[in-house]
Design a protein around this motif. Structure first.
Motif, PDB file in Angstrom:
ATOM      1  N   UNK A  48       9.067 -72.247  54.379  1.00  0.00           N
ATOM      2  CA  UNK A  48       7.963 -71.317  54.610  1.00  0.00           C
ATOM      3  C   UNK A  48       7.164 -71.094  53.320  1.00  0.00           C
ATOM      4  N   UNK A  49       7.859 -71.071  52.179  1.00  0.00           N
ATOM      5  CA  UNK A  49       7.186 -70.905  50.884  1.00  0.00           C
ATOM      6  C   UNK A  49       6.292 -72.083  50.545  1.00  0.00           C
ATOM      7  N   UNK A  50       6.811 -73.294  50.819  1.00  0.00           N
ATOM      8  CA  UNK A  50       6.005 -74.494  50.566  1.00  0.00           C
ATOM      9  C   UNK A  50       4.739 -74.460  51.389  1.00  0.00           C
ATOM     10  N   UNK A  51       4.869 -74.024  52.654  1.00  0.00           N
ATOM     11  CA  UNK A  51       3.726 -74.047  53.562  1.00  0.00           C
ATOM     12  C   UNK A  51       2.631 -73.107  53.075  1.00  0.00           C
ATOM     13  N   UNK A  52       3.000 -71.867  52.736  1.00  0.00           N
ATOM     14  CA  UNK A  52       1.981 -70.934  52.256  1.00  0.00           C
ATOM     15  C   UNK A  52       1.510 -71.371  50.863  1.00  0.00           C
ATOM     16  N   UNK A  53       2.412 -72.017  50.108  1.00  0.00           N
ATOM     17  CA  UNK A  53       2.078 -72.489  48.766  1.00  0.00           C
ATOM     18  C   UNK A  53       0.918 -73.474  48.777  1.00  0.00           C
ATOM     19  N   UNK A  54       0.828 -74.278  49.850  1.00  0.00           N
ATOM     20  CA  UNK A  54      -0.279 -75.224  49.952  1.00  0.00           C
ATOM     21  C   UNK A  54      -1.620 -74.502  49.943  1.00  0.00           C
ATOM     22  N   UNK A  55      -1.656 -73.342  50.613  1.00  0.00           N
ATOM     23  CA  UNK A  55      -2.900 -72.561  50.633  1.00  0.00           C
ATOM     24  C   UNK A  55      -3.180 -71.980  49.244  1.00  0.00           C
ATOM     25  N   UNK A  56      -2.128 -71.501  48.579  1.00  0.00           N
ATOM     26  CA  UNK A  56      -2.297 -71.003  47.204  1.00  0.00           C
ATOM     27  C   UNK A  56      -2.856 -72.111  46.310  1.00  0.00           C
ATOM     28  N   UNK A 106      -5.117 -62.051  46.470  1.00  0.00           N
ATOM     29  CA  UNK A 106      -5.166 -63.496  46.279  1.00  0.00           C
ATOM     30  C   UNK A 106      -5.660 -63.898  44.888  1.00  0.00           C
ATOM     31  N   UNK A 107      -6.511 -63.079  44.283  1.00  0.00           N
ATOM     32  CA  UNK A 107      -6.976 -63.446  42.943  1.00  0.00           C
ATOM     33  C   UNK A 107      -5.797 -63.435  41.974  1.00  0.00           C
ATOM     34  N   UNK A 108      -4.891 -62.462  42.173  1.00  0.00           N
ATOM     35  CA  UNK A 108      -3.724 -62.368  41.300  1.00  0.00           C
ATOM     36  C   UNK A 108      -2.861 -63.618  41.436  1.00  0.00           C
ATOM     37  N   UNK A 109      -2.611 -63.992  42.702  1.00  0.00           N
ATOM     38  CA  UNK A 109      -1.806 -65.195  42.934  1.00  0.00           C
ATOM     39  C   UNK A 109      -2.497 -66.421  42.348  1.00  0.00           C
ATOM     40  N   UNK A 110      -3.814 -66.523  42.554  1.00  0.00           N
ATOM     41  CA  UNK A 110      -4.454 -67.758  42.083  1.00  0.00           C
ATOM     42  C   UNK A 110      -4.538 -67.818  40.555  1.00  0.00           C
ATOM     43  N   UNK A 111      -4.630 -66.673  39.905  1.00  0.00           N
ATOM     44  CA  UNK A 111      -4.543 -66.680  38.436  1.00  0.00           C
ATOM     45  C   UNK A 111      -3.189 -67.198  37.977  1.00  0.00           C
ATOM     46  N   UNK A 112      -2.131 -66.630  38.606  1.00  0.00           N
ATOM     47  CA  UNK A 112      -0.777 -67.043  38.227  1.00  0.00           C
ATOM     48  C   UNK A 112      -0.604 -68.550  38.434  1.00  0.00           C
ATOM     49  N   UNK A 113      -1.071 -69.024  39.594  1.00  0.00           N
ATOM     50  CA  UNK A 113      -0.918 -70.446  39.903  1.00  0.00           C
ATOM     51  C   UNK A 113      -1.703 -71.308  38.915  1.00  0.00           C
ATOM     52  N   UNK A 114      -2.965 -70.916  38.666  1.00  0.00           N
ATOM     53  CA  UNK A 114      -3.824 -71.733  37.803  1.00  0.00           C
ATOM     54  C   UNK A 114      -3.300 -71.759  36.365  1.00  0.00           C
ATOM     55  N   UNK A 134      -6.259 -79.662  37.744  1.00  0.00           N
ATOM     56  CA  UNK A 134      -6.208 -79.606  39.199  1.00  0.00           C
ATOM     57  C   UNK A 134      -4.821 -79.965  39.730  1.00  0.00           C
ATOM     58  N   UNK A 135      -4.222 -81.017  39.164  1.00  0.00           N
ATOM     59  CA  UNK A 135      -2.869 -81.376  39.590  1.00  0.00           C
ATOM     60  C   UNK A 135      -1.917 -80.218  39.304  1.00  0.00           C
ATOM     61  N   UNK A 136      -2.172 -79.525  38.205  1.00  0.00           N
ATOM     62  CA  UNK A 136      -1.351 -78.375  37.819  1.00  0.00           C
ATOM     63  C   UNK A 136      -1.434 -77.265  38.854  1.00  0.00           C
ATOM     64  N   UNK A 137      -2.644 -76.987  39.319  1.00  0.00           N
ATOM     65  CA  UNK A 137      -2.824 -75.935  40.326  1.00  0.00           C
ATOM     66  C   UNK A 137      -2.137 -76.334  41.628  1.00  0.00           C
ATOM     67  N   UNK A 138      -2.192 -77.623  41.938  1.00  0.00           N
ATOM     68  CA  UNK A 138      -1.557 -78.122  43.158  1.00  0.00           C
ATOM     69  C   UNK A 138      -0.050 -77.856  43.125  1.00  0.00           C
ATOM     70  N   UNK A 139       0.591 -78.275  42.047  1.00  0.00           N
ATOM     71  CA  UNK A 139       2.034 -78.084  41.917  1.00  0.00           C
ATOM     72  C   UNK A 139       2.362 -76.594  41.745  1.00  0.00           C
ATOM     73  N   UNK A 140       1.559 -75.915  40.948  1.00  0.00           N
ATOM     74  CA  UNK A 140       1.792 -74.492  40.697  1.00  0.00           C
ATOM     75  C   UNK A 140       1.771 -73.669  41.976  1.00  0.00           C
ATOM     76  N   UNK A 141       0.867 -73.986  42.880  1.00  0.00           N
ATOM     77  CA  UNK A 141       0.767 -73.256  44.140  1.00  0.00           C
ATOM     78  C   UNK A 141       2.038 -73.385  44.958  1.00  0.00           C
ATOM     79  N   UNK A 142       2.578 -74.613  45.009  1.00  0.00           N
ATOM     80  CA  UNK A 142       3.805 -74.835  45.777  1.00  0.00           C
ATOM     81  C   UNK A 142       4.966 -74.077  45.141  1.00  0.00           C
TER      82      UNK A 142
END
Lengths: 291, 237
Positions: free
Chosen positions: A13-21, A224-232, A240-248
């Motif tokens: 479930x985390x991976x799935x929502x992580x894709x959106x992040x 969501x801005x908080x999550x996307x800052x953390x991910x980025x 970009x690859x970093x954000x992809x992996x970070x989101x998951x």
């Protein structure tokens, strides 16, 4: 102790929502990487997309996914508009000016949403897709799976576009060296317009795909801005690859945090991991080594 | 009928400070003209003003009698006035071949991309060997060659090289200067900006000496190298 299957389900479930992040954070990171601007209104762009999805789905009684075809061009154009009229004039100004502009935009958009849609939480009225599929004995929610597939497909297409197309290469060139790009005749200001458009469209598409199993409110962007800052930042700002992996990663950690600890303190686990990773890799997972 | 390229009575203010006063110079087609002077004399500002990165407050820049000052940087590049910048300004995360192809992404340069690419790989065999390599991993000399090659992909009519010898070993510098001569021999006009006064006067037809934002001397390169002031101030003899 814990049921191991619960953990596996948490990871899924985390991976799935992580894709959106990931997709959301890719939008943030590409804008930063190319323009050097931190878009504090990124969460609000997603919020607007969520409301547009809601309105389309509720007024026409259609599945929310149809909104994709409107939200994608709409948010792209909105991004171009923001860049042209708000960011471009202050591009050479000190960074704090740009921060004030995007922060101001974020507050303005929240209040416009408040004015139009009111303060309440709203979700879709069409019969919700509650279906699940069983995968190796684990239960997987179909809307979340669709969100994951959709977000990763869009991210993948964006990566291919940046690697292969001339415009994509021009975007990367501007991120690498703006003056170098100018000197080989690239129309850098145009590239900036497209880049902000792409970044905004990423937030928009993330909004469409999350709406079937989420709710929206004028202030949802803050979550969501908080999550996307953390991910980025975790992935390395601008990578970009970093954000992809970070989101998951953040998706899984958050989901497991909710299972292993209490739902209300799961963010402590997310942020602790964030701090630990940055302690060892200060420029993020995909960032350049700092000396 | 004026010269191929001309700057007339140009003044430039950069970051609230006037850095160039009354600059006039001309470059004829097929020539190699050098601009020498010490660090901070304003050499790079001249090149950046030509490229449209820095505005003029007085004077004009003409290419074949048509003013190009006031045009946007990409329009100046489209006119064939191309700069190889100091510090190379490459794209470190891109591959060598992507860098070269991106430079030729429109117009005549695009139509002639394939044959031009072949010509450039002949001129710089080392780049051909490193086609797929990421630019950030190239050596300093290779990066300088790539920076020149990137500009050549645009099919420049006037190629301006800003400090191409900076930070390179003497042997590499010699190689780069030989290449500049080759590029000139096939018909490209060259404007060479250098701190290495000896080498650039040896290579060029004519030269200008810049000091504190003004042209203080000009003439055929041989005359300049035997000029007492140039000898004392720049050649250390």
């Amino acid at each position: 102790m814990f049921d191991p299957s619960l953990i596996v389900e948490g990871v899924i479930s985390g991976l799935l929502i992580g894709g959106v992040y990931s997709l959301l954070a890719i939008g943030l990171t590409i804008i930063f990487g190319v323009l050097g601007v931190i878009n504090f209104a990124h969460g609000e762009l997603m919020m607007i997309a969520m409301y547009v999805t809601l309105v389309i789905s509720n007024s026409f009684q259609v599945q929310p996914y149809f909104a994709f075809f409107l939200v994608l061009p709409l948010l792209f154009l909105f991004g171009v508009f923001i860049q042209k009229f708000l960011i471009q004039p202050v591009l050479d100004a000190p960074p704090d000016i740009q921060v004030l502009i995007t922060l101001g935009l974020s507050i303005a958009l929240q209040n416009i949403a408040l004015l139009i849609w009111g303060p309440n939480y709203q979700s879709l009225q069409v019969s919700r897709n509650q279906s699940v599929i069983h995968f190796l004995g684990y239960v997987v929610s179909v809307p979340r799976l669709l969100a994951f597939i959709g977000a990763l497909t869009v991210s993948g297409l964006l990566l291919v576009f940046l690697k292969k197309s001339n415009l994509g290469k021009a975007i990367r060139a501007c991120a690498d060296n703006r003056e170098g790009a100018l000197l080989i005749g690239i129309r850098v200001e145009r590239v900036f317009l497209v880049t902000f458009g792409i970044g905004a469209a990423c937030a928009g598409v993330a909004g469409v795909f999350i709406m079937p199993f989420f709710y929206t409110s004028p202030h949802i962007g803050l979550t969501f801005i908080l999550i996307s800052f953390v991910v980025a930042i975790l992935g390395g700002l601008g990578k970009i690859e970093g954000a992809l992996v970070g989101g998951l990663i953040i998706g899984v950690v958050e989901s497991l945090g909710g299972i292993l600890a209490d739902e209300s303190i799961k963010q402590i686990i997310t942020f602790s991991l964030f701090i630990i990773i940055l302690f060892f890799k200060p420029s993020g997972l995909f960032g350049k080594k700092l000396r | 009928m004026g010269s191929f390229f001309q700057i007339e009575e140009m003044d430039v203010v950069y970051r609230d400070m006037q850095v160039l006063w009354d600059i006039s110079l001309r470059i004829e087609a097929q020539e190699i003209v050098s601009l020498v002077g010490s660090n901070g004399a304003g050499k790079s500002t001249i090149v950046n003003a030509i490229s449209g990165l820095v505005p003029l407050i007085k004077g004009t820049i003409l290419l074949e009698d048509e003013p190009i000052d006031g045009l946007k940087p990409y329009q100046i590049v489209e006119k064939g006035v191309v700069q190889v910048p100091e510090g190379r300004k490459l794209f470190p995360t891109m591959s060598v071949s992507d860098t070269l192809e991106l430079a030729a992404y429109k117009g005549e340069a695009k139509r002639r991309k394939t044959q031009n690419l072949e010509r450039i790989y002949n001129l710089f065999p080392i780049l051909s060997a490193r086609k797929k390599q990421v630019v950030g991993t190239l050596s300093g000399g290779e990066q300088q060659m790539l920076s020149i090659a990137r500009s050549l992909m645009i099919l420049p009519r006037l190629l301006m090289l800003d400090e191409p010898s900076l930070g390179l070993a003497p042997l590499i510098v010699e190689e780069i200067f030989n290449t500049i001569r080759e590029i000139n021999e096939i018909g490209t006009t060259i404007f060479l900006i250098e701190q290495n006064v000896y080498l650039s006067l040896e290579l060029s037809d004519r030269g200008y000496v810049l000091s504190n934002g003004r042209v203080i001397l000009e003439g055929p390169s041989q005359e300049l190298s035997s000029n007492e002031h140039v000898k004392r101030a720049y050649l250390g003899v």
